[in-house]
Design a protein around this motif. Structure first.
Motif, mmCIF file in Angstrom:
data_model
loop_
_atom_site.group_PDB
_atom_site.id
_atom_site.type_symbol
_atom_site.label_atom_id
_atom_site.label_comp_id
_atom_site.label_asym_id
_atom_site.label_seq_id
_atom_site.Cartn_x
_atom_site.Cartn_y
_atom_site.Cartn_z
ATOM 1 N N LEU A 264 39.871 34.036 31.793
ATOM 2 C CA LEU A 264 38.781 34.637 31.302
ATOM 3 C C LEU A 264 38.923 35.980 30.881
ATOM 4 O O LEU A 264 38.175 36.403 29.725
ATOM 5 C CB LEU A 264 37.574 34.743 32.313
ATOM 6 N N ARG A 265 39.787 36.790 31.666
ATOM 7 C CA ARG A 265 39.873 38.316 31.010
ATOM 8 C C ARG A 265 40.702 38.190 29.788
ATOM 9 O O ARG A 265 40.542 39.019 28.832
ATOM 10 C CB ARG A 265 40.633 38.918 32.297
ATOM 11 N N ALA A 266 41.744 37.421 29.897
ATOM 12 C CA ALA A 266 42.814 37.391 28.533
ATOM 13 C C ALA A 266 41.866 37.014 27.329
ATOM 14 O O ALA A 266 42.316 37.359 26.065
ATOM 15 C CB ALA A 266 43.902 36.459 28.692
ATOM 16 N N ALA A 267 40.734 36.237 27.471
ATOM 17 C CA ALA A 267 39.827 35.768 26.186
ATOM 18 C C ALA A 267 38.793 36.692 25.954
ATOM 19 O O ALA A 267 38.015 36.362 25.165
ATOM 20 C CB ALA A 267 39.341 34.424 26.456
ATOM 21 N N GLY A 268 38.833 37.777 26.841
ATOM 22 C CA GLY A 268 37.426 38.530 26.752
ATOM 23 C C GLY A 268 36.301 38.040 27.345
ATOM 24 O O GLY A 268 35.047 38.524 26.673
ATOM 25 N N LYS A 269 36.401 36.906 28.214
ATOM 26 C CA LYS A 269 34.959 35.976 28.594
ATOM 27 C C LYS A 269 34.723 36.499 30.042
ATOM 28 O O LYS A 269 33.886 35.725 30.191
ATOM 29 C CB LYS A 269 35.289 34.709 28.465
ATOM 30 N N ASP A 270 35.067 37.453 30.592
ATOM 31 C CA ASP A 270 34.848 37.844 31.891
ATOM 32 C C ASP A 270 33.553 38.673 31.666
ATOM 33 O O ASP A 270 33.512 39.594 31.207
ATOM 34 C CB ASP A 270 36.072 38.346 32.964
ATOM 35 N N ARG A 271 32.692 38.546 32.923
ATOM 36 C CA ARG A 271 31.504 39.401 32.920
ATOM 37 C C ARG A 271 31.079 39.707 34.500
ATOM 38 O O ARG A 271 31.644 38.891 35.402
ATOM 39 C CB ARG A 271 30.320 38.635 32.172
ATOM 40 N N PRO A 272 30.934 40.868 34.829
ATOM 41 C CA PRO A 272 30.330 41.120 35.943
ATOM 42 C C PRO A 272 29.309 40.254 36.760
ATOM 43 O O PRO A 272 29.313 40.178 38.122
ATOM 44 C CB PRO A 272 29.880 42.832 36.063
ATOM 45 N N ASP A 273 28.445 39.702 35.797
ATOM 46 C CA ASP A 273 27.615 38.808 36.412
ATOM 47 C C ASP A 273 28.005 37.275 36.690
ATOM 48 O O ASP A 273 27.071 36.620 37.066
ATOM 49 C CB ASP A 273 26.002 38.817 35.682
ATOM 50 N N GLN A 274 29.134 36.937 36.378
ATOM 51 C CA GLN A 274 29.634 35.826 36.629
ATOM 52 C C GLN A 274 29.812 35.541 38.201
ATOM 53 O O GLN A 274 29.818 36.647 39.154
ATOM 54 C CB GLN A 274 30.929 35.404 35.864
ATOM 55 N N PHE A 275 29.785 34.355 38.526
ATOM 56 C CA PHE A 275 30.108 34.047 39.919
ATOM 57 C C PHE A 275 31.604 33.221 39.966
ATOM 58 O O PHE A 275 31.433 31.973 39.562
ATOM 59 C CB PHE A 275 29.114 33.227 40.763
ATOM 60 N N LEU A 276 32.564 33.940 40.630
ATOM 61 C CA LEU A 276 33.654 33.066 40.750
ATOM 62 C C LEU A 276 34.132 33.015 42.077
ATOM 63 O O LEU A 276 33.817 34.146 42.926
ATOM 64 C CB LEU A 276 35.120 33.631 40.150
ATOM 65 N N GLY A 277 34.319 31.914 42.764
ATOM 66 C CA GLY A 277 34.330 31.819 44.145
ATOM 67 C C GLY A 277 35.417 30.639 44.502
ATOM 68 O O GLY A 277 35.647 29.671 43.931
ATOM 69 N N GLY A 278 36.216 30.867 45.617
ATOM 70 C CA GLY A 278 37.188 30.211 45.902
ATOM 71 C C GLY A 278 37.281 29.657 47.553
ATOM 72 O O GLY A 278 36.431 30.334 48.229
ATOM 73 N N ILE A 279 38.272 29.069 47.724
ATOM 74 C CA ILE A 279 38.468 28.726 49.282
ATOM 75 C C ILE A 279 39.807 28.844 49.586
ATOM 76 O O ILE A 279 40.741 28.648 48.926
ATOM 77 C CB ILE A 279 37.947 27.067 49.257
ATOM 78 N N ASP A 280 40.077 29.537 50.862
ATOM 79 C CA ASP A 280 41.430 29.738 51.196
ATOM 80 C C ASP A 280 41.448 31.289 51.885
ATOM 81 O O ASP A 280 42.217 31.572 52.565
ATOM 82 C CB ASP A 280 42.485 29.493 50.602
ATOM 83 N N GLY A 281 40.690 32.436 51.271
ATOM 84 C CA GLY A 281 40.993 33.598 51.643
ATOM 85 C C GLY A 281 42.235 34.344 51.285
ATOM 86 O O GLY A 281 42.811 35.048 52.054
ATOM 87 N N GLU A 282 42.640 33.928 50.150
ATOM 88 C CA GLU A 282 43.879 34.244 49.588
ATOM 89 C C GLU A 282 43.906 35.759 49.277
ATOM 90 O O GLU A 282 42.992 36.364 48.947
ATOM 91 C CB GLU A 282 44.707 33.417 48.451
ATOM 92 N N PRO A 283 44.981 36.708 49.347
ATOM 93 C CA PRO A 283 44.917 38.214 49.415
ATOM 94 C C PRO A 283 44.373 38.525 47.927
ATOM 95 O O PRO A 283 43.412 39.391 48.084
ATOM 96 C CB PRO A 283 46.314 38.486 49.468
#
Length: 388
Positions: A264-283
């Motif tokens: 997303l960042r490489a394409a300039g498509k990241d935004r502060p209001d997005q919600f990216l969430g994961g599982i595993d608690g990786e550093p």
């Protein structure tokens, strides 16, 4: 029609091969050929009682070396955390530790397990992207008297799993709350699944159920990156963005979602209001959450160094003839700015967590009892504490 990797025409996925393998065993045709090897273990779904730490000890294994080996599927952070915990426990208990990184090479995994069997290694923890392929060799380790620990797929003398539905629901609920509060109830959602692991299906089922119940939400992609790494997530998201340049929510394991964020960042498509969430608690995911302005909003921790340390301790107990759990839940923890500092301290040094029952019980829940004398009762079915 959303982009759905489950319809991409893959033939004979690992999970299907595994269940066909188990079905043949249950029919008996393969049992006849392998009956001389050793007992099949518990093959029917079984509800285990709570672990009894005061259960009587039994005979220590004989003729095995005090070696704890780790067949590590790849070097993603979650599995690096397992390695960290295992290595610390081995050091604390006087076991020789061997980490064998196979980089998703199933043939290499089989070769290493057979080598450990020939060397009479006393304990093994194994992960693999193809559990069916390594299943029989893990059984041979169990029949030799060794401790065998696995993360999710059987067979094992100690099988770890997370309550997968609950894990997925914690993350889904956080994403839904964000969509309603920050995105006006509307969102384009990407699910980066792990469909090659049938045992993980409930975490993604609850995601689909939650989003499909929201009229303003569209799941624009539902696909399993291959491999389940940051690079796999990056390449998959690059493809998704070609057809769907506006993405609001991305959920999956931390390894692939951090890769999606990179795309997303490489394409300039990241935004502060997005919600990216994961599982595993990786550093890397935790570091993103602490930034405050990152699209990465949540990670559901499964505390791999803590359970890795516990597995190492139980491996040492097994070699001393003690009774250990047959199964263990890795309890999901939603990381927030309020608990990240303590969480990171626990991951760096899991020994005090394991030593304190109150702290340990916040991460782990244990079931059943098994030891060397009762090793014919090893877990050989896809165990979960959940009914769903």
């Amino acid at each position: 029609m959303p982009f759905d990797g489950r319809r991409a025409g893959r033939s004979w996925p690992a999970s299907l091969r595994f269940f066909l393998f188990m079905a043949i065993l249950s029919i008996g045709g393969l049992n006849v050929a392998r009956a001389q090897d050793g007992p099949p273990g518990i093959t029917q779904r079984t509800v285990f009682p709570a672990f009894d730490p005061g259960a009587p000890a039994c005979t220590p294994p004989t003729g095995l070396n005090k070696v704890l080996a780790h067949i590590q599927e790849n070097d993603r952070d979650f599995l690096q955390g397992v390695d960290h915990g295992l290595a610390m426990a081995a050091s604390d208990r006087g076991l020789k530790y061997r980490r064998l990184l196979i980089q998703n090479d199933t043939a290499k995994a089989i070769e290493q397990i057979r080598s450990l069997l020939a060397d009479k290694a006393g304990a093994l923890v194994a992960t693999s992207s193809d559990p069916a392929a390594i299943s029989h060799d893990l059984q041979k380790m169990i029949w030799s008297g060794a401790f065998v620990g696995t993360i999710v797929p059987p067979p094992a003398t100690l099988l770890l799993n997370a309550p997968q539905y609950a894990t997925g629901k914690v993350l889904t609920d956080a994403a839904i709350a964000h969509i309603n509060a920050k995105l006006g109830g509307k969102a384009n959602v990407v699910l980066l699944t792990q469909d090659s692991m049938e045992f993980l299906a409930p975490r993604f089922e609850v995601m689909r159920d939650g989003f499909n119940a929201m009229p303003g939400v569209t799941i624009v992609a539902d696909i399993a990156p291959k491999p389940v790494t940051k690079e796999g997530g990056f390449e998959t998201m690059k493809t998704i963005l070609l057809a769907n340049p506006k993405i609001d929510v991305v959920l999956g394991s931390d390894a692939v979602v951090t890769g999606a964020l990179k795309a997303l960042r490489a394409a300039g498509k990241d935004r502060p209001d997005q919600f990216l969430g994961g599982i595993d608690g990786e550093p890397e995911a935790v570091a993103e959450i602490t930034k405050g302005d990152s699209p990465y909003k949540a990670s559901i921790s499964l505390s791999s160094p803590v359970f890795g340390y516990a597995m190492g301790q139980f491996a040492a107990d097994w070699l001393e003839g003690k009774s250990i759990p047959q199964a263990m839940d890795i309890l999901p923890i939603a990381l927030t700015s309020n608990n990240i500092a303590q969480y990171e301290a626990d991951l760096a040094n899991p020994a005090p967590v394991y030593a304190d029952p109150a702290r340990r019980n916040g991460y782990l829940k244990m079931y059943g009892n098994i030891c060397y004398d009762t090793r014919d009762r090893y877990v050989n079915f896809p165990w979960s504490s959940e009914r769903k």
